[in-house]
Design a protein around this motif. Sequence first.
Motif, PDB file in Angstrom:
ATOM      1  N   ALA A 300       0.837  -1.202   0.000  1.00  0.00           N
ATOM      2  CA  ALA A 300       0.000   0.000   0.000  1.00  0.00           C
ATOM      3  C   ALA A 300       0.876   1.258   0.000  1.00  0.00           C
ATOM      4  CB  ALA A 300      -0.922  -0.006   1.216  1.00  0.00           C
ATOM      5  N   LYS A 301       1.929   1.229   0.807  1.00  0.00           N
ATOM      6  CA  LYS A 301       2.833   2.391   0.875  1.00  0.00           C
ATOM      7  C   LYS A 301       3.463   2.661  -0.488  1.00  0.00           C
ATOM      8  CE  LYS A 301       6.773   4.367   3.268  1.00  0.00           C
ATOM      9  NZ  LYS A 301       7.760   4.239   4.353  1.00  0.00           N
ATOM     10  N   ASP A 302       3.946   1.603  -1.133  1.00  0.00           N
ATOM     11  CA  ASP A 302       4.569   1.770  -2.457  1.00  0.00           C
ATOM     12  C   ASP A 302       3.572   2.355  -3.455  1.00  0.00           C
ATOM     13  OD1 ASP A 302       6.884   0.726  -1.441  1.00  0.00           O
ATOM     14  OD2 ASP A 302       6.588  -1.297  -2.267  1.00  0.00           O
ATOM     15  N   ALA A 303       2.320   1.862  -3.415  1.00  0.00           N
ATOM     16  CA  ALA A 303       1.303   2.357  -4.355  1.00  0.00           C
ATOM     17  C   ALA A 303       0.994   3.830  -4.096  1.00  0.00           C
ATOM     18  CB  ALA A 303       0.026   1.517  -4.224  1.00  0.00           C
ATOM     19  N   ILE A 304       0.945   4.220  -2.818  1.00  0.00           N
ATOM     20  CA  ILE A 304       0.648   5.618  -2.465  1.00  0.00           C
ATOM     21  C   ILE A 304       1.777   6.538  -2.896  1.00  0.00           C
ATOM     22  CG2 ILE A 304       0.290   7.207  -0.524  1.00  0.00           C
ATOM     23  CD1 ILE A 304      -1.055   4.699   0.907  1.00  0.00           C
ATOM     24  N   VAL A 305       3.008   6.141  -2.586  1.00  0.00           N
ATOM     25  CA  VAL A 305       4.177   6.978  -2.942  1.00  0.00           C
ATOM     26  C   VAL A 305       4.284   7.107  -4.460  1.00  0.00           C
ATOM     27  CG1 VAL A 305       6.689   7.128  -2.857  1.00  0.00           C
ATOM     28  CG2 VAL A 305       5.405   6.459  -0.808  1.00  0.00           C
ATOM     29  N   ASP A 306       4.087   5.987  -5.178  1.00  0.00           N
ATOM     30  CA  ASP A 306       4.186   6.013  -6.644  1.00  0.00           C
ATOM     31  C   ASP A 306       3.121   6.902  -7.268  1.00  0.00           C
ATOM     32  OD1 ASP A 306       6.290   4.290  -6.471  1.00  0.00           O
ATOM     33  OD2 ASP A 306       5.165   2.496  -7.080  1.00  0.00           O
ATOM     34  N   ASN A 307       1.889   6.873  -6.697  1.00  0.00           N
ATOM     35  CA  ASN A 307       0.777   7.613  -7.294  1.00  0.00           C
ATOM     36  C   ASN A 307       0.664   9.058  -6.824  1.00  0.00           C
ATOM     37  OD1 ASN A 307      -1.061   5.775  -9.052  1.00  0.00           O
ATOM     38  ND2 ASN A 307      -0.549   4.488  -7.307  1.00  0.00           N
ATOM     39  N   PHE A 308       1.000   9.311  -5.538  1.00  0.00           N
ATOM     40  CA  PHE A 308       0.720  10.634  -4.970  1.00  0.00           C
ATOM     41  C   PHE A 308       1.906  11.318  -4.299  1.00  0.00           C
ATOM     42  CE2 PHE A 308      -3.096   7.856  -4.386  1.00  0.00           C
ATOM     43  CZ  PHE A 308      -3.850   8.400  -5.410  1.00  0.00           C
ATOM     44  N   GLY A 309       2.950  10.561  -3.997  1.00  0.00           N
ATOM     45  CA  GLY A 309       4.109  11.166  -3.344  1.00  0.00           C
ATOM     46  C   GLY A 309       4.217  10.779  -1.882  1.00  0.00           C
ATOM     47  N   GLU A 310       5.408  10.975  -1.318  1.00  0.00           N
ATOM     48  CA  GLU A 310       5.729  10.541   0.044  1.00  0.00           C
ATOM     49  C   GLU A 310       4.814  11.166   1.106  1.00  0.00           C
ATOM     50  OE1 GLU A 310       7.731   8.065   2.411  1.00  0.00           O
ATOM     51  OE2 GLU A 310       8.641   8.408   0.428  1.00  0.00           O
ATOM     52  N   LYS A 311       4.458  12.432   0.946  1.00  0.00           N
ATOM     53  CA  LYS A 311       3.699  13.127   1.999  1.00  0.00           C
ATOM     54  C   LYS A 311       2.286  12.564   2.169  1.00  0.00           C
ATOM     55  CE  LYS A 311       2.014  16.962  -0.912  1.00  0.00           C
ATOM     56  NZ  LYS A 311       1.937  18.427  -1.037  1.00  0.00           N
ATOM     57  N   TYR A 312       1.812  11.795   1.192  1.00  0.00           N
ATOM     58  CA  TYR A 312       0.477  11.200   1.301  1.00  0.00           C
ATOM     59  C   TYR A 312       0.499   9.854   2.037  1.00  0.00           C
ATOM     60  CZ  TYR A 312      -1.810  14.616  -1.687  1.00  0.00           C
ATOM     61  OH  TYR A 312      -2.349  15.782  -2.190  1.00  0.00           O
ATOM     62  N   SER A 313       1.670   9.353   2.382  1.00  0.00           N
ATOM     63  CA  SER A 313       1.773   8.026   3.009  1.00  0.00           C
ATOM     64  C   SER A 313       1.924   8.133   4.515  1.00  0.00           C
ATOM     65  CB  SER A 313       2.960   7.271   2.421  1.00  0.00           C
ATOM     66  OG  SER A 313       3.183   6.077   3.127  1.00  0.00           O
ATOM     67  N   THR A 314       1.074   7.413   5.261  1.00  0.00           N
ATOM     68  CA  THR A 314       1.203   7.253   6.710  1.00  0.00           C
ATOM     69  C   THR A 314       0.813   5.815   7.043  1.00  0.00           C
ATOM     70  OG1 THR A 314       0.632   9.565   7.167  1.00  0.00           O
ATOM     71  CG2 THR A 314       0.379   7.995   8.981  1.00  0.00           C
ATOM     72  N   VAL A 315       1.793   5.023   7.427  1.00  0.00           N
ATOM     73  CA  VAL A 315       1.525   3.612   7.728  1.00  0.00           C
ATOM     74  C   VAL A 315       0.714   3.528   9.019  1.00  0.00           C
ATOM     75  CG1 VAL A 315       2.545   1.371   8.261  1.00  0.00           C
ATOM     76  CG2 VAL A 315       3.603   2.857   6.546  1.00  0.00           C
ATOM     77  N   ARG A 316      -0.381   2.792   8.976  1.00  0.00           N
ATOM     78  CA  ARG A 316      -1.283   2.702  10.138  1.00  0.00           C
ATOM     79  C   ARG A 316      -1.600   1.248  10.465  1.00  0.00           C
ATOM     80  NH1 ARG A 316      -4.157   7.726  10.576  1.00  0.00           N
ATOM     81  NH2 ARG A 316      -3.775   9.087   8.786  1.00  0.00           N
ATOM     82  N   ASN A 317      -1.679   0.945  11.747  1.00  0.00           N
ATOM     83  CA  ASN A 317      -2.150  -0.353  12.223  1.00  0.00           C
ATOM     84  C   ASN A 317      -3.454  -0.132  12.974  1.00  0.00           C
ATOM     85  OD1 ASN A 317       0.006  -2.278  11.496  1.00  0.00           O
ATOM     86  ND2 ASN A 317       1.269  -0.920  12.740  1.00  0.00           N
ATOM     87  N   TYR A 318      -4.487  -0.844  12.562  1.00  0.00           N
ATOM     88  CA  TYR A 318      -5.809  -0.673  13.168  1.00  0.00           C
ATOM     89  C   TYR A 318      -6.101  -1.818  14.139  1.00  0.00           C
ATOM     90  CZ  TYR A 318      -6.628   2.812   9.541  1.00  0.00           C
ATOM     91  OH  TYR A 318      -6.551   3.918   8.730  1.00  0.00           O
ATOM     92  N   THR A 319      -6.899  -1.514  15.148  1.00  0.00           N
ATOM     93  CA  THR A 319      -7.291  -2.521  16.133  1.00  0.00           C
ATOM     94  C   THR A 319      -8.790  -2.726  16.064  1.00  0.00           C
ATOM     95  OG1 THR A 319      -5.529  -1.775  17.593  1.00  0.00           O
ATOM     96  CG2 THR A 319      -7.221  -3.162  18.572  1.00  0.00           C
ATOM     97  N   GLY A 320      -9.203  -3.977  15.945  1.00  0.00           N
ATOM     98  CA  GLY A 320     -10.636  -4.279  15.867  1.00  0.00           C
ATOM     99  C   GLY A 320     -11.282  -4.326  17.233  1.00  0.00           C
ATOM    100  N   LYS A 321     -12.630  -4.301  17.241  1.00  0.00           N
ATOM    101  CA  LYS A 321     -13.382  -4.305  18.498  1.00  0.00           C
ATOM    102  C   LYS A 321     -13.707  -5.719  18.956  1.00  0.00           C
ATOM    103  CE  LYS A 321     -15.677   0.013  17.246  1.00  0.00           C
ATOM    104  NZ  LYS A 321     -16.952   0.612  16.836  1.00  0.00           N
TER     105      LYS A 321
END
Length: 828
Positions: A300-321
């Motif tokens: 996902a990070k590679d796709a974001i950086v390639d399409n929109f640039g580094e500033k659009y990427s923020t790696v996130r880990n989500y926690t379910g309920k």
Amino acid sequence: MPKNLVIVESPAKAKTIERFLGKDFQVESSFGHIADLPSKELGVDVDNNFQPKYIVDKEKKALVTKLKGLAKKAEMIWLASDEDREGEAISWHLAEELGLEKSKTRRIVFNSITKSAIQRAIENPREINYNLVNAQQARRVLDRLVGYQLSPVLWKKIKPGLSAGRVQSVAVRLIVEREREIDAFNPEASFRIKAEFKTENRKVFEAKISKAFSSKADAESFLKNNIGADFSVAKLDKKPAKKSPAAPFTTSTLQQEASRKLYFSVGRTMQVAQRLYEAGLITYMRTDSVNLSKEALNAAKDAIVDNFGEKYSTVRNYTGKSKGAQEAHEAIRPTDMKLQSPSLERDQQKLYELIWKRTLASQMSDAQLERTNVRIKASTHKDEFTANGEVIKFDGFLKVYLESTDEEDATEEQEGMLPAMVVGEKLINKYITATERFTRPPYRYTEASLVKKLEELGIGRPSTYAPTISTILNRGYVEKGTIEGVERQYKQLILEGGQVSEKGLTEIIGSDKGKMVPTDIGMIVNDFLVSHFTNILDYNFTAKVEEDFDEIAAGEEDWQKVMQSFYKDFHPTVLDVEENADRASGERVLGTDPKTGRQVAARLGRFGPMVQIGTVEEEEKPLFASLLPEQSITTITFEEAMELFQLPRKLGVYEGEEVEASVGRFGPYVRFGKKFISLDKGESAFDVDMDRAIELIIAKQKADAPIAHYEDKEVTKGVGRFGPFIKWNSLFINVNKKYDFDNLTKEDIVELIEAKKQKEIEKLIQEWPEEGIRIEKARWGRHNIIKGKIKVELSKDIDATKISLEEASALIEKKSPKKKKTKAKAKK
């Protein structure tokens, strides 16, 4: 012969996996469960610790024989069904029914059908997880106990053919209770103030007063207080804000968002997602997890950086309920983030792109906003007008995706941009309005909002939502609403040019189009179950059962002890209700017939909701009339009920046959001799006249008229549940899109009939025309003996080409329905 046999549960999945494995692997499908509880009996030995009785369906016996043969020849068997509890149970049944040796059997799981995932699974096999199997058994057995013991009570106390279920009945309860909230709701009116202002730079914007005025007089008094007032900016606040992306899709959130954005039903979403998964395009689509694997995060990070640039990427880990509710380890995501728009059929394309955008957005930067709040004071009173604006400074994830909301949540007006202003700046007021607004009742559930509510209450799991909704719709407990809404009038006061004026406006309210609306039978069944089986219909109990299943899956609870704890209270209650509860019909007394003095009531009858004059206790028989499709036992009035007894209406005589209008099980119709012709949607049996009836009769005659003759027999055409067809010599022949159905030529008709005749010849094994008996090929290599409507399936060990007429007749006679004894003979 390949050394390895891989067994999956679906042919499409098998086809995809075959692409990734070499010649040493043979991939076969079990077509779902090969064993299950019997369909015509309880199938659970409650006296033997709730031991389930699993059987192989007769249609699966040939498949089991085939898989057994392949398993014996293979050096290793790989059980590769889905990674959830249902998949684990499928693998367990395969191991049991095929008699697989433990030493040559491996269980493999993967949450995406890709080459790397398959290879990784084969490199890391495991044994069957019996905790997961037991959790699935617990759900299956508990649901069977509830369904098979409650349903007969409903047949006896309400109406034959009804059903109850642990999750479906709770879902119906939610919908019924919401409907009653709506019925009991009394809207309250108030007046909301809005004004339009212009800045010194002649920029226009709107502002409002935060409080509402309870009466027209108060609203008018406020408007008059603004006559001749000077307005200026009293306060100006600008604050930075941010908006964060939603987590990747779980089953529930995918169903909800596909409903809001794509208008897919829950069932349709799951069917399309299943095809995407089996094609190897997305990860497993039944999951409660919002987690993404490290591989997915990097992609996902590679796709974001390639399409929109580094500033659009923020790696996130989500926690379910949810606590271990489903055993899939990832959220629903594309298997290849570089693949944005694969070439697919329309529905698959739309759902895939939705999943791709949601996954990508979940790993993108926050949107940076600037929120502005302006307070405007008037020189003639102390109430302040307020205006809010929002400016996007950095779009972040909004460049790709914004989550939708349910309509009940979307109450605030969308904030827009405000013009530049400074404190103390003079403002010009163009007008001020006071608009009458009414409080709104709760919204009826859509499929998406029902799923959301079930999930919030902890009822059901990802695999249960779609079948639950399908069941309550198919059973007729709930239907999709069709009402567009009704018109309501409201007032608006306007202050403009120093004068207050008033105008009347209208709005459409109460639309239930596409919403979940309970039927009369749904309400009656719900009330009976809630009254007599409070525990089963209790939301907390149903959620607690799901927690029990989770504990069984984690190895923390014994499934048979959970069954015992449930059954010891449930079964005595069933027996008590069956013996002592009164019948339920939802009867509602409406009044007294002025002609006869007999009681008039609305209730549920054998063929559905109806009204009745008189009671069964009276010597004179009661009179009955069916309700119209749009009418309900709970809302029909005495006047509407009495009007129904005017049916059938005699309209006249046409071509020597009597014509009348009435209402039946399938809605309003015109009867012409022995023909019944449905009225069009929106037409009423009370309003249709003879001219319209003749129009419908002629149209019906034209539709039923032969379009051709072939071999001296008529050819007619029509449209059925499987599409357009022609009928010839009692054969129904489907007409595919290759033909122009509206303009079939003689050559088309001959071609279709001859092709069908050839198929019938190929299907026929032998026949005795004088006896009306024939033997035909059926599915799975079987054969059927057929006489009229009686069909007998031959077992595989019988040679269909050698069976005699006497043997065929004996089998038909054995299957023929026995004539019921008369009451007199029975007593004798």
